[in-house]
Design an enzyme around this catalytic site. Sequence first.
Site, PDB file in Angstrom:
ATOM      1  N   LYS A  87     -12.908  -0.027 -14.205  1.00 40.62           N
ATOM      2  CA  LYS A  87     -13.255  -1.344 -13.675  1.00 40.62           C
ATOM      3  C   LYS A  87     -13.760  -2.261 -14.788  1.00 40.62           C
ATOM      4  CE  LYS A  87     -12.203  -0.571  -9.378  1.00 40.62           C
ATOM      5  NZ  LYS A  87     -11.143  -1.336  -8.706  1.00 40.62           N
ATOM      6  N   THR A 100     -16.516   0.302   3.615  1.00 41.47           N
ATOM      7  CA  THR A 100     -15.105   0.687   3.765  1.00 41.47           C
ATOM      8  C   THR A 100     -15.007   2.212   3.623  1.00 41.47           C
ATOM      9  OG1 THR A 100     -14.512   0.736   1.430  1.00 41.47           O
ATOM     10  CG2 THR A 100     -14.482  -1.437   2.500  1.00 41.47           C
ATOM     11  N   ASP A 144       3.824   3.447  -4.016  1.00 37.88           N
ATOM     12  CA  ASP A 144       2.741   3.854  -4.917  1.00 37.88           C
ATOM     13  C   ASP A 144       2.777   2.891  -6.095  1.00 37.88           C
ATOM     14  OD1 ASP A 144       1.170   4.940  -6.935  1.00 37.88           O
ATOM     15  OD2 ASP A 144       1.745   7.003  -6.489  1.00 37.88           O
ATOM     16  N   ASN A 167      -5.732  -5.173  -5.879  1.00 34.01           N
ATOM     17  CA  ASN A 167      -6.933  -4.707  -5.169  1.00 34.01           C
ATOM     18  C   ASN A 167      -6.970  -3.196  -4.967  1.00 34.01           C
ATOM     19  OD1 ASN A 167      -9.241  -5.078  -3.122  1.00 34.01           O
ATOM     20  ND2 ASN A 167      -7.609  -4.161  -1.873  1.00 34.01           N
ATOM     21  N   TYR A 193     -14.417   5.986 -13.153  1.00 33.03           N
ATOM     22  CA  TYR A 193     -14.051   4.896 -12.242  1.00 33.03           C
ATOM     23  C   TYR A 193     -14.648   3.588 -12.784  1.00 33.03           C
ATOM     24  CZ  TYR A 193     -14.439   2.010  -7.978  1.00 33.03           C
ATOM     25  OH  TYR A 193     -14.395   0.982  -7.070  1.00 33.03           O
ATOM     26  N   ASP A 206       0.869  -1.185   0.000  1.00 28.40           N
ATOM     27  CA  ASP A 206       0.000   0.000   0.000  1.00 28.40           C
ATOM     28  C   ASP A 206       0.905   1.234   0.000  1.00 28.40           C
ATOM     29  OD1 ASP A 206      -3.269   0.231   0.975  1.00 28.40           O
ATOM     30  OD2 ASP A 206      -2.072   2.081   0.934  1.00 28.40           O
TER      31      ASP A 206
HETATM   32  N1  NAD Z   1     -15.900  -0.212  -1.032  1.00 28.58           N
HETATM   33  C1  NAD Z   1     -16.688  -0.522  -2.030  1.00 28.58           C
HETATM   34  O1  NAD Z   1     -17.916  -0.331  -1.973  1.00 28.58           O
HETATM   35  C2  NAD Z   1     -16.132  -1.151  -3.274  1.00 28.58           C
HETATM   36  C3  NAD Z   1     -17.054  -1.650  -4.203  1.00 28.58           C
HETATM   37  C4  NAD Z   1     -16.577  -2.245  -5.370  1.00 28.58           C
HETATM   38  C5  NAD Z   1     -15.222  -2.340  -5.575  1.00 28.58           C
HETATM   39  N2  NAD Z   1     -14.346  -1.828  -4.655  1.00 28.58           N
HETATM   40  C6  NAD Z   1     -12.924  -1.973  -4.937  1.00 28.58           C
HETATM   41  O2  NAD Z   1     -12.330  -2.680  -3.875  1.00 28.58           O
HETATM   42  C7  NAD Z   1     -10.946  -2.330  -3.807  1.00 28.58           C
HETATM   43  C8  NAD Z   1     -10.591  -1.951  -2.385  1.00 28.58           C
HETATM   44  O3  NAD Z   1     -11.376  -0.831  -2.018  1.00 28.58           O
HETATM   45  P1  NAD Z   1     -11.730  -0.434  -0.513  1.00 28.58           P
HETATM   46  O4  NAD Z   1     -13.173  -0.249  -0.465  1.00 28.58           O
HETATM   47  O5  NAD Z   1     -11.040  -1.350   0.417  1.00 28.58           O
HETATM   48  O6  NAD Z   1     -11.071   1.012  -0.491  1.00 28.58           O
HETATM   49  P2  NAD Z   1     -10.114   1.727   0.559  1.00 28.58           P
HETATM   50  O7  NAD Z   1     -10.104   3.142   0.130  1.00 28.58           O
HETATM   51  O8  NAD Z   1     -10.511   1.362   1.954  1.00 28.58           O
HETATM   52  O9  NAD Z   1      -8.703   1.050   0.262  1.00 28.58           O
HETATM   53  C9  NAD Z   1      -7.971   1.310  -0.901  1.00 28.58           C
HETATM   54  C10 NAD Z   1      -6.501   1.190  -0.529  1.00 28.58           C
HETATM   55  O10 NAD Z   1      -5.722   1.323  -1.726  1.00 28.58           O
HETATM   56  C11 NAD Z   1      -4.612   2.106  -1.413  1.00 28.58           C
HETATM   57  N3  NAD Z   1      -4.110   2.752  -2.629  1.00 28.58           N
HETATM   58  C12 NAD Z   1      -4.779   3.617  -3.425  1.00 28.58           C
HETATM   59  N4  NAD Z   1      -3.980   4.038  -4.424  1.00 28.58           N
HETATM   60  C13 NAD Z   1      -2.793   3.409  -4.264  1.00 28.58           C
HETATM   61  C14 NAD Z   1      -1.562   3.463  -4.958  1.00 28.58           C
HETATM   62  N5  NAD Z   1      -1.405   4.232  -6.039  1.00 28.58           N
HETATM   63  N6  NAD Z   1      -0.535   2.700  -4.525  1.00 28.58           N
HETATM   64  C15 NAD Z   1      -0.688   1.916  -3.423  1.00 28.58           C
HETATM   65  N7  NAD Z   1      -1.818   1.850  -2.705  1.00 28.58           N
HETATM   66  C16 NAD Z   1      -2.865   2.599  -3.117  1.00 28.58           C
HETATM   67  C17 NAD Z   1      -5.094   3.134  -0.406  1.00 28.58           C
HETATM   68  O11 NAD Z   1      -4.025   3.694   0.345  1.00 28.58           O
HETATM   69  C18 NAD Z   1      -6.040   2.292   0.430  1.00 28.58           C
HETATM   70  O12 NAD Z   1      -5.380   1.719   1.547  1.00 28.58           O
HETATM   71  C19 NAD Z   1     -10.760  -1.218  -4.824  1.00 28.58           C
HETATM   72  O13 NAD Z   1     -10.271  -1.779  -6.036  1.00 28.58           O
HETATM   73  C20 NAD Z   1     -12.149  -0.689  -5.033  1.00 28.58           C
HETATM   74  O14 NAD Z   1     -12.283  -0.071  -6.287  1.00 28.58           O
HETATM   75  C21 NAD Z   1     -14.768  -1.241  -3.503  1.00 28.58           C
END
Ligand code: NAD
Length: 256
Positions: free
Chosen positions: A159, A190, A63, A90, A155, A38
């Site tokens: 996806k 989240t 990153d 992820n 976004y 992360d």
């Molecule tokens: N939460 C939802 O409702 C939901 C729904 C569908 C899909 N998703 C997908 O699930 C995945 C996880 O999402 P989440 O809900 O846990 O979000 P979150 O925001 O809690 O976590 C995302 C994490 O990714 C890290 N991150 C972002 N950009 C980065 C980079 N350039 N380099 C390294 N780390 C990076 C952030 O620091 C964060 O810790 C994502 O792909 C999101 O698109 C989430």
Amino acid sequence: MQGLLTGKVVVVTGAAGGIGSEVVRRCAEEGAAVLAVDRDAGGLDRVLAGLPAGSRVRPFAVDIAAPDAMAAAFGSARDAFGGVDVFHANAAVQVMGGLADTTAADWDRMYEVNQRAVAAGIREVVPHLRERGGGTILVTASLLALTGDADLPMYGATKGALRALCRSVAAAYGRDNIRCNTICPGDVDTPMVREFFDYQPDPDQARADVERKYPLGRLASPRDVAEVAVFLASDRASYLSGIDVVVDGGLLARIY
Ligand SMILES: NC(=O)c1ccc[n+]([C@@H]2O[C@H](COP(=O)([O-])OP(=O)(O)OC[C@H]3O[C@@H](n4cnc5c(N)ncnc54)[C@H](O)[C@@H]3O)[C@@H](O)[C@H]2O)c1
């Protein structure tokens, strides 16, 4: 005790976030060694501090969109744990707003993290998986790869591209015993989804309205999604490749 992932090495990105941190925890509980990737170094420290003693988890702060970031991550996993068996791409970013409200710079940022960095990571991990005689790639896409949202058009586009990418990867590397699947969650409780609700005029009402739409009557927990990731990463899913696993509490099944 044998776990579902005993003997496997998992690399997961977005590991400090809601879903990723739970994937880290569940993979470790199932016996995997995990490299938790992360950009949020403090967040990774907090995740690791909450794991049971004896968990084989290492942080890797980077990153993922930076050049060579994932090559360095997989190299670190090999140094620490001897190889890589599972890559869970992820991490993602979302910039709220319709097409007219977001800029080309916003679109570029979503493209480079959500889409380009995933492709680059897959390219880098394939030789590692081949070394182990095969492996598994998981990509967290979204229900917005299959449906639309007025506030998240670009976004959703990133996806949707991941679904297509995953199918091509499954086709290209199946003979190497490499499987590739997406997980398409609906709303997961989240920080990312809370940001979505906060963007709405009445966040509490927005959340209640969304919850009501789900046949199961609630948002997904990160655990609901992490359990699917563990299954897909395990040998129990040995003949699943090139598919989308929709984790949406029945949302798509219902029109009214
Ligand atoms: N939460 C939802 O409702 C939901 C729904 C569908 C899909 N998703 C997908 O699930 C995945 C996880 O999402 P989440 O809900 O846990 O979000 P979150 O925001 O809690 O976590 C995302 C994490 O990714 C890290 N991150 C972002 N950009 C980065 C980079 N350039 N380099 C390294 N780390 C990076 C952030 O620091 C964060 O810790 C994502 O792909 C999101 O698109 C989430």
